[in-house]
Design a protein around this motif. Structure first.
Motif, PDB file in Angstrom:
ATOM      1  N   VAL A 286       0.849  -1.196   0.000  1.00 16.42           N
ATOM      2  CA  VAL A 286       0.000   0.000   0.000  1.00 16.42           C
ATOM      3  C   VAL A 286       0.885   1.246   0.000  1.00 16.42           C
ATOM      4  N   GLU A 291      -5.063   3.606   3.369  1.00 12.99           N
ATOM      5  CA  GLU A 291      -5.339   2.447   2.517  1.00 12.99           C
ATOM      6  C   GLU A 291      -5.012   1.155   3.273  1.00 12.99           C
ATOM      7  N   LYS A 295      -7.510  -2.092   4.464  1.00 13.73           N
ATOM      8  CA  LYS A 295      -7.213  -3.488   4.125  1.00 13.73           C
ATOM      9  C   LYS A 295      -7.162  -4.358   5.384  1.00 13.73           C
TER      10      LYS A 295
END
Length: 437
Positions: A286, A291, A295
């Motif tokens: 990432v 982000e 996840k």
């Protein structure tokens, strides 16, 4: 070359050559430099510090004083997450299975606790039958099978650090940032990992009490990592209050498992998500922490990290059924609810005092020889910023005998400060710094 000349040079704040540092440490390890001369050198470092080049040589000599562990045959991106220690720090138990879910292997040496509460080894050993790898081959096998590679410290890894630390402990030179940094980083570098994440605790329950000192330590460790061209991230985190709500070995295992089920305390969950996101960033999966956190949260919701933890426990000889049946873990015979004497807002929780409150019950060790009671500890019902009314539950004490119960209650109550004013909740992440990322 003479030890006394090297001591004098450092005393007068001149930079030492690599040859001088190597000579002094080699001779000390061989027993040719006595403790009183090394004590004098350590005190000179305490007052004058070390330059970056000196620190690299010093750390390198420590690192190579014993065995190096490399993970040939492991086809995973390896991360070593290290915490400088704090009250209620059960992070590795939740973090390692998340890493494993992303095919990131954990490669680290973990210690037993001395002081407030147990270490990571103690927490896992609260699971009946659980044993850690004892050799490099067993560790590699465990990483390959489960993605989680943890083992206890060995006398063969960085023996010079152990010898120096024992001397620092009795010569008032423990709180030296270059000596702390080289001690930590020599062990991190001796066990190979593709990335190193340093969780540097700050506050009353940590070794570094101020943000300035913690930042200095983080920067020094980053400098060492940079000297060896390693990927290193330092995450400065709050330890002005215990991490999460559980303090005590079994209780912390349960809280870590609940976090993997999505039910963990807010600030602990956020810390775990952030450290896992940092790992994804270090690996290159990432670009941003935001982000990464998304996840990680999606992975927790999938249930895979919980399955990875069960696999690790089973491979280590424990019963994976503890994940869904906490009665299989050591359970305290008694519990006591401690109520608040005041109405207001929690303005302060002295983390070290909370740690001592758990320790006197048997959750930690006052000496290396003490036997830990895995079942005992505390669960805090209120944290900084929470509103509380007189007579409302402050915390619950779990204990097996009442020998030190009154001391535990006294320490627990003294740890809390309650103010009439509304108090803002504290951020658990204070700063993030990195090199070579």
């Amino acid at each position: 070359m003479r030890a006394v000349d090297i001591i004098q040079k450092k005393r007068d704040n001149f930079e030492l050559t690599s040859e001088e540092i190597s000579f002094l440490l080699d001779e000390y390890l061989e027993g040719n430099v006595p403790d009183y001369q090394m004590s004098s050198f350590l005190m000179a470092v305490y007052f004058n510090g070390m330059k970056k080049k000196e620190l690299k040589t010093f750390t390198e000599k420590m690192m190579h004083s014993g065995d190096l562990i490399k993970f040939e045959g492991v086809n995973k991106f390896l991360i070593d997450k290290h915490s400088t220690g704090g009250v209620g720090d059960k992070t590795t138990i939740a973090l390692a299975p998340i890493f494993a879910s992303f095919d990131i292997g954990t490669a680290k040496l973990s210690g037993r606790g001395l002081g407030h509460t147990g270490g990571t080894i103690d927490k896992f050993e609260s699971i009946k039958g659980f044993t850690f790898p004892e050799t490099r081959d067993e560790l590699v096998n465990m990483v390959n099978k489960t993605g989680i590679g943890l083992m206890g410290y060995s006398d063969k890894i960085v023996p010079l650090d152990k010898k120096l630390y024992s001397l620092r402990d009795v010569t008032a030179t423990v709180p030296s940032i270059p000596l702390i940094a080289s001690s930590i980083m020599s062990k991190k570098l001796a066990v190979y990992a593709d990335g190193i994440i340093l969780d540097v605790k700050v506050g009353s329950g940590a070794f570094m009490k101020t943000l300035k000192d913690a930042t200095d330590l983080a920067n020094t460790m980053l400098d060492i990592g940079d000297s060896f061209d390693r990927k290193v991230v330092a995450v400065l985190t709050d330890m002005d209050q215990p991490l999460g709500r559980a303090v005590g070995n079994t209780l912390e295992v349960i809280e870590a498992i609940e976090t993997l089920k999505g039910n963990g305390p807010e600030e602990f969950t956020y810390l775990v998500e952030t450290l896992a996101a940092v790992g994804l960033q270090v690996k290159g999966d990432v670009k941003t922490l935001e982000e990464g956190r998304e996840k990680v949260w999606d992975m927790i919701k999938s249930g895979k990290p919980l399955e990875m933890l069960k696999g690790f426990i089973k491979e280590a000889g424990g019963n994976p059924g503890i994940v869904n049946d906490y009665s299989l873990l050591p359970t305290a015979k008694n519990k006591l609810e401690v109520k608040s004497d005041k109405t207001g807002h929690v303005s302060k929780i002295e983390a070290e005092m909370i740690g001592k409150s758990a320790m006197v019950l048997g959750a930690g060790r006052a000496t290396k020889e003490d036997i830990i009671d895995h079942a005992v500890g505390l669960v805090l019902n209120k944290k900084i910023g929470d509103e509380i009314k007189e007579g409302e539950l402050l915390a619950t004490i779990y204990y097996n005998d009442d020998k030190n119960l009154n001391s535990s209650i006294k320490l627990l109550k003294e740890a809390y400060e309650i103010s009439e004013k509304e108090i803002e909740k504290k951020d658990v992440i204070l700063d993030i710094k990195s090199v070579n990322i």
